[in-house]
Motif scaffolding. Structure first.
Motif, PDB file in Angstrom:
ATOM      1  N   LYS A 142       8.233   3.714  -5.146  1.00 48.10           N
ATOM      2  CA  LYS A 142       8.672   3.535  -3.759  1.00 48.10           C
ATOM      3  C   LYS A 142       8.010   2.315  -3.120  1.00 48.10           C
ATOM      4  O   LYS A 142       8.542   1.746  -2.164  1.00 48.10           O
ATOM      5  CB  LYS A 142       8.376   4.793  -2.939  1.00 48.10           C
ATOM      6  N   ASP A 143       6.820   1.956  -3.656  1.00 45.00           N
ATOM      7  CA  ASP A 143       6.114   0.744  -3.222  1.00 45.00           C
ATOM      8  C   ASP A 143       5.955   0.677  -1.702  1.00 45.00           C
ATOM      9  O   ASP A 143       6.198  -0.342  -1.065  1.00 45.00           O
ATOM     10  CB  ASP A 143       6.842  -0.502  -3.731  1.00 45.00           C
ATOM     11  N   GLU A 144       5.528   1.807  -1.128  1.00 43.06           N
ATOM     12  CA  GLU A 144       5.250   1.878   0.302  1.00 43.06           C
ATOM     13  C   GLU A 144       3.837   2.401   0.505  1.00 43.06           C
ATOM     14  O   GLU A 144       3.352   3.240  -0.259  1.00 43.06           O
ATOM     15  CB  GLU A 144       6.254   2.786   1.018  1.00 43.06           C
ATOM     16  N   GLN A 145       3.194   1.907   1.554  1.00 46.54           N
ATOM     17  CA  GLN A 145       1.788   2.234   1.775  1.00 46.54           C
ATOM     18  C   GLN A 145       1.570   3.732   1.954  1.00 46.54           C
ATOM     19  O   GLN A 145       0.578   4.283   1.480  1.00 46.54           O
ATOM     20  CB  GLN A 145       1.261   1.479   2.994  1.00 46.54           C
ATOM     21  N   LYS A 146       2.497   4.407   2.629  1.00 43.64           N
ATOM     22  CA  LYS A 146       2.296   5.839   2.896  1.00 43.64           C
ATOM     23  C   LYS A 146       2.245   6.655   1.606  1.00 43.64           C
ATOM     24  O   LYS A 146       1.515   7.648   1.524  1.00 43.64           O
ATOM     25  CB  LYS A 146       3.387   6.364   3.822  1.00 43.64           C
ATOM     26  N   TRP A 147       2.996   6.224   0.588  1.00 41.98           N
ATOM     27  CA  TRP A 147       2.975   6.950  -0.675  1.00 41.98           C
ATOM     28  C   TRP A 147       1.697   6.689  -1.450  1.00 41.98           C
ATOM     29  O   TRP A 147       1.168   7.587  -2.113  1.00 41.98           O
ATOM     30  CB  TRP A 147       4.196   6.581  -1.516  1.00 41.98           C
ATOM     31  N   TYR A 148       1.172   5.475  -1.348  1.00 42.49           N
ATOM     32  CA  TYR A 148      -0.118   5.183  -1.976  1.00 42.49           C
ATOM     33  C   TYR A 148      -1.240   5.991  -1.314  1.00 42.49           C
ATOM     34  O   TYR A 148      -2.145   6.492  -1.981  1.00 42.49           O
ATOM     35  CB  TYR A 148      -0.430   3.685  -1.889  1.00 42.49           C
ATOM     36  N   ILE A 149      -1.156   6.099   0.014  1.00 41.16           N
ATOM     37  CA  ILE A 149      -2.158   6.893   0.738  1.00 41.16           C
ATOM     38  C   ILE A 149      -2.063   8.366   0.334  1.00 41.16           C
ATOM     39  O   ILE A 149      -3.077   9.046   0.155  1.00 41.16           O
ATOM     40  CB  ILE A 149      -1.969   6.733   2.259  1.00 41.16           C
ATOM     41  N   ALA A 150      -0.833   8.858   0.174  1.00 40.35           N
ATOM     42  CA  ALA A 150      -0.641  10.258  -0.221  1.00 40.35           C
ATOM     43  C   ALA A 150      -1.250  10.520  -1.595  1.00 40.35           C
ATOM     44  O   ALA A 150      -1.910  11.542  -1.813  1.00 40.35           O
ATOM     45  CB  ALA A 150       0.848  10.594  -0.226  1.00 40.35           C
ATOM     46  N   LEU A 151      -1.057   9.582  -2.534  1.00 40.97           N
ATOM     47  CA  LEU A 151      -1.651   9.727  -3.861  1.00 40.97           C
ATOM     48  C   LEU A 151      -3.171   9.742  -3.790  1.00 40.97           C
ATOM     49  O   LEU A 151      -3.839  10.520  -4.480  1.00 40.97           O
ATOM     50  CB  LEU A 151      -1.184   8.591  -4.777  1.00 40.97           C
TER      51      LEU A 151
END
Length: 414
Positions: A174-183
């Protein structure tokens, strides 16, 4: 004995009636879920007989061979193991029959997907026949089930790794910051839970005033493995991620707890038995749910390009070239094409259910020794401890291998 076999047959037939009426409606796509339903039916039958079959088994001369009649729990365990053995033989037989099936033109492909009325009848007969076997056969199966269950736990790990890899990749893509933060949040929470749970294990299984070096070694090894997962997965040359490492860490901590809690009740370093029963209803339900979900997930994932269930001949087994290479160039029609390969390994598919039958029996009986002459149910033991601890260590080795294999064999696809 006829009462026992009739009870078994009646319990199975009540549920199987619905299965037979719907058997003709089972398609190729729904066949895998139908096997899951049959497996779930075996769990329900085991649970029912575990509660009601003990008084009947006490009257069977080739089951109650003891000078002093064992406890009710012994007969409950014996009933569960006999149902499990019938279920195991059913799926193991299918696993053997399906060896070498590579395309849908094979007659055995139709056996795998069809004939459900006959399959249900065979399953009921197999389960009923198990109640005519002597205790020595059940004793051997019970011992083998402990090791088969350990192997099934490894299969669960492979399934878990497959799920975590897909989950991690889907969020990264998805290459979005919110998904990286969720991980990152999930990783931190799982690692904090791992270390906190390990601290609880020190309290429960290292009581003050006792020399519990073996328990301390198990717990410290779990912590070392958790740190090793993080270090290896974050290494710049390893294409890893912290989230799968954190989930595997807490899973290893659970396996460590599972092993330590199986230590004998009179072992001075097992402080858990001072506060709770070895197998609680909550633990039993959680274990059974995990087993069913693992089996269902393996059935649904069978045929995925990333799963171990896909045979090399499968069009979904990760091949980069077309299955019928050259057909487009030669202009051949679909009628002249090669036989369509199967999308997953039927043998391995049934093998998972066979191993799951062993594992579910161990869960329902508390990994017990049903053939003991003692009148008391022995639901713990050192064999169980080492099976679970070795499963934890093998799990760790398997995960490290998935991270290191691409570096060791760069020319191969993993």
């Amino acid at each position: 004995m006829w009462a026992v076999s009739c009870l078994t047959s009646c319990c199975a037939s009540c549920a199987c009636g619905a299965c037979m009426s719907a058997a003709s409606a089972i398609s190729r796509r729904s066949a895998r879920l139908a096997y899951c339903g049959l497996f779930a039916l075996s769990l329900i039958l085991s649970w029912i007989l575990r509660e009601v079959a003990a008084p009947l088994l006490e009257k069977v001369p080739w089951i109650n061979t003891f000078a002093q009649t064992p406890s009710k729990e012994w007969f409950q365990t014996n009933a569960v193991l006999r149902v499990s053995l019938g279920n195991f033989l059913f799926f193991a037989t299918f696993a053997a029959m399906m060896i070498g099936v590579k395309d849908q033109n094979d007659k055995r492909d139709a056996w795998h997907h069809g004939g459900w009325i006959l399959k249900v009848v065979v399953w009921v007969v197999l389960v009923a026949l198990m109640f005519f076997l002597p205790n020595i056969v059940i004793s051997i199966y019970e011992t083998l089930s402990k090791f088969g269950s350990g192997f099934f736990l490894l299969v669960q790990v492979v399934i878990l790794l497959d799920f975590l890899t897909n989950w991690n990749d889907s969020w990264v893509e998805k290459d979005e910051q919110k998904w990286y933060i969720a991980l990152l949040v999930i990783s931190v929470v799982c690692y904090l839970a791992t270390f906190a749970f390990s601290g609880v294990l020190f309290v429960w299984f290292n009581p003050s005033g006792h020399d519990c070096g073996l328990n301390v070694f198990f717990i410290i090894m779990t912590l070392i493995l958790a740190l090793a997962f993080a270090i290896v997965s974050l290494h710049p040359q390893v294409n890893g991620s912290l989230m799968p490492a954190s989930v595997i860490s807490i899973y290893c901590a659970y396996l460590c707890y599972s092993g330590l809690s199986s230590e004998p009740t009179d072992y001075e370093c097992n402080g858990l038995h001072l506060h709770s029963k070895q197998v609680s209803t909550g633990t039993l339900v959680l274990g059974m749910l995990t087993t069913v979900l693992s089996v269902v997930y393996s059935a649904v994932r069978a045929g995925s390009s990333t799963t171990f269930l896909s045979p090399p001949s499968s069009p979904r087994a990760g091949a980069t070239s077309p299955l019928l290479e050259g057909d487009a160039e030669s202009g051949k029609s679909s009628k002249d094409a090669e036989p369509k390969p199967v999308s997953y390994s039927y043998t391995f598919f049934h093998l998972i259910f066979a191993l799951a039958s062993m594992y579910s029996a161990m869960l329902l009986t508390g990994w017990t020794s049903s053939t003991s002459g003692s009148a008391e149910l022995i639901d713990v033991g050192w064999t169980t401890v080492w099976v679970r601890i070795c499963t934890e260590w093998t799990t760790a080795g398997l995960y490290i291998w998935t991270l290191m294999a691409p570096l060791i064999f760069p020319d191969r696809e993993f």
